[in-house]
Motif scaffolding. Structure first.
Motif, PDB file in Angstrom:
ATOM      1  N   ASP A 108       0.868  -1.171   0.000  1.00 34.29           N
ATOM      2  CA  ASP A 108       0.000   0.000   0.000  1.00 34.29           C
ATOM      3  C   ASP A 108       0.907   1.224   0.000  1.00 34.29           C
ATOM      4  O   ASP A 108       1.962   1.210   0.615  1.00 34.29           O
ATOM      5  CB  ASP A 108      -0.876  -0.011   1.257  1.00 34.29           C
ATOM      6  N   GLY A 109       0.519   2.237  -0.713  1.00 33.15           N
ATOM      7  CA  GLY A 109       1.347   3.436  -0.745  1.00 33.15           C
ATOM      8  C   GLY A 109       0.614   4.608  -1.354  1.00 33.15           C
ATOM      9  O   GLY A 109      -0.553   4.493  -1.755  1.00 33.15           O
ATOM     10  N   PRO A 110       1.295   5.744  -1.442  1.00 34.78           N
ATOM     11  CA  PRO A 110       0.640   6.974  -1.905  1.00 34.78           C
ATOM     12  C   PRO A 110       0.109   6.893  -3.332  1.00 34.78           C
ATOM     13  O   PRO A 110      -0.906   7.510  -3.645  1.00 34.78           O
ATOM     14  CB  PRO A 110       1.729   8.042  -1.767  1.00 34.78           C
ATOM     15  N   ILE A 111       0.749   6.145  -4.182  1.00 34.06           N
ATOM     16  CA  ILE A 111       0.292   6.044  -5.571  1.00 34.06           C
ATOM     17  C   ILE A 111      -1.084   5.401  -5.627  1.00 34.06           C
ATOM     18  O   ILE A 111      -1.960   5.818  -6.386  1.00 34.06           O
ATOM     19  CB  ILE A 111       1.309   5.280  -6.421  1.00 34.06           C
ATOM     20  N   GLN A 112      -1.296   4.399  -4.796  1.00 33.45           N
ATOM     21  CA  GLN A 112      -2.569   3.676  -4.793  1.00 33.45           C
ATOM     22  C   GLN A 112      -3.719   4.496  -4.242  1.00 33.45           C
ATOM     23  O   GLN A 112      -4.872   4.095  -4.338  1.00 33.45           O
ATOM     24  CB  GLN A 112      -2.404   2.384  -3.986  1.00 33.45           C
ATOM     25  N   ARG A 113      -3.420   5.639  -3.694  1.00 30.80           N
ATOM     26  CA  ARG A 113      -4.461   6.514  -3.142  1.00 30.80           C
ATOM     27  C   ARG A 113      -4.822   7.649  -4.089  1.00 30.80           C
ATOM     28  O   ARG A 113      -5.562   8.554  -3.707  1.00 30.80           O
ATOM     29  CB  ARG A 113      -3.987   7.071  -1.796  1.00 30.80           C
ATOM     30  N   THR A 114      -4.297   7.598  -5.308  1.00 30.96           N
ATOM     31  CA  THR A 114      -4.563   8.684  -6.254  1.00 30.96           C
ATOM     32  C   THR A 114      -5.725   8.342  -7.185  1.00 30.96           C
ATOM     33  O   THR A 114      -6.005   7.178  -7.452  1.00 30.96           O
ATOM     34  CB  THR A 114      -3.318   8.991  -7.121  1.00 30.96           C
ATOM     35  N   GLU A 115      -6.350   9.390  -7.682  1.00 34.18           N
ATOM     36  CA  GLU A 115      -7.415   9.205  -8.671  1.00 34.18           C
ATOM     37  C   GLU A 115      -6.869   8.610  -9.956  1.00 34.18           C
ATOM     38  O   GLU A 115      -7.544   7.821 -10.618  1.00 34.18           O
ATOM     39  CB  GLU A 115      -8.097  10.545  -8.952  1.00 34.18           C
ATOM     40  N   GLU A 116      -5.628   8.984 -10.317  1.00 34.53           N
ATOM     41  CA  GLU A 116      -5.017   8.454 -11.545  1.00 34.53           C
ATOM     42  C   GLU A 116      -4.870   6.939 -11.463  1.00 34.53           C
ATOM     43  O   GLU A 116      -5.141   6.230 -12.424  1.00 34.53           O
ATOM     44  CB  GLU A 116      -3.644   9.092 -11.814  1.00 34.53           C
ATOM     45  N   PHE A 117      -4.417   6.436 -10.309  1.00 29.64           N
ATOM     46  CA  PHE A 117      -4.272   4.994 -10.121  1.00 29.64           C
ATOM     47  C   PHE A 117      -5.621   4.307 -10.291  1.00 29.64           C
ATOM     48  O   PHE A 117      -5.739   3.307 -10.999  1.00 29.64           O
ATOM     49  CB  PHE A 117      -3.684   4.691  -8.741  1.00 29.64           C
ATOM     50  N   ALA A 118      -6.639   4.837  -9.638  1.00 31.28           N
ATOM     51  CA  ALA A 118      -7.976   4.255  -9.728  1.00 31.28           C
ATOM     52  C   ALA A 118      -8.473   4.242 -11.174  1.00 31.28           C
ATOM     53  O   ALA A 118      -9.023   3.240 -11.635  1.00 31.28           O
ATOM     54  CB  ALA A 118      -8.943   5.023  -8.836  1.00 31.28           C
ATOM     55  N   GLU A 119      -8.263   5.331 -11.868  1.00 37.17           N
ATOM     56  CA  GLU A 119      -8.707   5.406 -13.261  1.00 37.17           C
ATOM     57  C   GLU A 119      -7.987   4.369 -14.120  1.00 37.17           C
ATOM     58  O   GLU A 119      -8.619   3.675 -14.918  1.00 37.17           O
ATOM     59  CB  GLU A 119      -8.453   6.813 -13.804  1.00 37.17           C
ATOM     60  N   ILE A 120      -6.677   4.250 -13.943  1.00 32.37           N
ATOM     61  CA  ILE A 120      -5.899   3.273 -14.705  1.00 32.37           C
ATOM     62  C   ILE A 120      -6.423   1.864 -14.464  1.00 32.37           C
ATOM     63  O   ILE A 120      -6.513   1.045 -15.378  1.00 32.37           O
ATOM     64  CB  ILE A 120      -4.401   3.364 -14.327  1.00 32.37           C
ATOM     65  N   CYS A 121      -6.793   1.572 -13.211  1.00 24.68           N
ATOM     66  CA  CYS A 121      -7.204   0.223 -12.817  1.00 24.68           C
ATOM     67  C   CYS A 121      -8.702  -0.035 -12.965  1.00 24.68           C
ATOM     68  O   CYS A 121      -9.169  -1.139 -12.695  1.00 24.68           O
ATOM     69  CB  CYS A 121      -6.778  -0.045 -11.378  1.00 24.68           C
ATOM     70  N   GLY A 122      -9.456   0.973 -13.382  1.00 19.99           N
ATOM     71  CA  GLY A 122     -10.891   0.798 -13.570  1.00 19.99           C
ATOM     72  C   GLY A 122     -11.679   0.760 -12.275  1.00 19.99           C
ATOM     73  O   GLY A 122     -12.678   0.050 -12.160  1.00 19.99           O
ATOM     74  N   ILE A 123     -11.241   1.549 -11.293  1.00 25.45           N
ATOM     75  CA  ILE A 123     -11.896   1.582  -9.990  1.00 25.45           C
ATOM     76  C   ILE A 123     -12.670   2.892  -9.858  1.00 25.45           C
ATOM     77  O   ILE A 123     -12.113   3.961 -10.081  1.00 25.45           O
ATOM     78  CB  ILE A 123     -10.847   1.463  -8.865  1.00 25.45           C
ATOM     79  N   ASP A 124     -13.936   2.793  -9.498  1.00 25.73           N
ATOM     80  CA  ASP A 124     -14.781   3.959  -9.281  1.00 25.73           C
ATOM     81  C   ASP A 124     -14.651   4.371  -7.815  1.00 25.73           C
ATOM     82  O   ASP A 124     -15.216   3.732  -6.926  1.00 25.73           O
ATOM     83  CB  ASP A 124     -16.228   3.619  -9.616  1.00 25.73           C
ATOM     84  N   LEU A 125     -13.883   5.436  -7.562  1.00 27.38           N
ATOM     85  CA  LEU A 125     -13.615   5.858  -6.182  1.00 27.38           C
ATOM     86  C   LEU A 125     -14.841   6.382  -5.448  1.00 27.38           C
ATOM     87  O   LEU A 125     -14.809   6.533  -4.230  1.00 27.38           O
ATOM     88  CB  LEU A 125     -12.496   6.904  -6.150  1.00 27.38           C
ATOM     89  N   GLU A 126     -15.915   6.638  -6.154  1.00 27.79           N
ATOM     90  CA  GLU A 126     -17.142   7.026  -5.462  1.00 27.79           C
ATOM     91  C   GLU A 126     -17.822   5.807  -4.858  1.00 27.79           C
ATOM     92  O   GLU A 126     -18.618   5.933  -3.936  1.00 27.79           O
ATOM     93  CB  GLU A 126     -18.075   7.763  -6.413  1.00 27.79           C
ATOM     94  N   LYS A 127     -17.486   4.619  -5.383  1.00 29.23           N
ATOM     95  CA  LYS A 127     -18.125   3.394  -4.910  1.00 29.23           C
ATOM     96  C   LYS A 127     -17.177   2.461  -4.179  1.00 29.23           C
ATOM     97  O   LYS A 127     -17.630   1.583  -3.444  1.00 29.23           O
ATOM     98  CB  LYS A 127     -18.731   2.644  -6.100  1.00 29.23           C
ATOM     99  N   GLU A 128     -15.869   2.594  -4.408  1.00 25.66           N
ATOM    100  CA  GLU A 128     -14.899   1.654  -3.848  1.00 25.66           C
ATOM    101  C   GLU A 128     -13.696   2.375  -3.251  1.00 25.66           C
ATOM    102  O   GLU A 128     -13.375   3.488  -3.653  1.00 25.66           O
ATOM    103  CB  GLU A 128     -14.357   0.717  -4.932  1.00 25.66           C
TER     104      GLU A 128
END
Length: 149
Positions: A108-128
């Motif tokens: 776990d680290g700072p990169i995984q907490r970014t919107e860019e990371f979520a977008e790259i991985c297909g994660i909807d940060l409003e839901k997950e």
């Protein structure tokens, strides 16, 4: 993956990243490191691992549900319960991999907490929310046996 979870919700989601997606995450890490150095931060935003990310054979991103802002205290409690269940599922997954001779690291680290990371991985940060990333592969020297305590 079996793990204790309230009301049988199985709130975890395991997302296997392919080579192209991993490449984008590595590019994000390098960009964040350069940006941090430019600001005089010494690249700390992208540090934290002794392993070159390009050498990690396989990646899985683990997520769990985010409580809706309007859900109040009950929603926040459910989010907390979902996180705990997700951690149990990850632990069981890591033990299962180890039993098959596959090395793992839950990171776990700072990169995984970014919107860019979520977008790259297909994660909807409003839901997950991201619980972490599991790196895995066969260890070059094999796995050490756990010593009984």
């Amino acid at each position: 993956i079996a793990a204790p979870n309230r009301r049988g919700t199985e709130p975890w989601r395991f997302v296997k990243l392919g080579r192209e997606t991993v490449g984008k995450v590595v590019e994000l890490r390098e960009r964040m490191r350069r940006d941090s150095e430019t600001r005089g931060g010494g690249g700390d935003a992208a540090e934290g691992s002794f392993v070159s990310w390009t050498e990690v054979p396989h990646w899985i991103v683990v997520t769990y549900p985010r409580a809706a802002p309007s859900s109040g205290p009950d929603g926040k409690m459910q989010q907390r319960e979902d996180f705990k269940s997700t951690c149990c599922a990850v632990q069981n997954f890591l033990l299962s991999m180890w039993s098959e001779g596959i090395g793992t690291k839950w990171t776990d680290g700072p990169i995984q907490r970014t919107e860019e990371f979520a977008e790259i991985c297909g994660i909807d940060l409003e839901k997950e929310k991201v619980a972490g990333v599991i790196w895995y592969g066969f260890a070059k020297g094999g796995l050490n046996k756990a010593q009984a305590k």
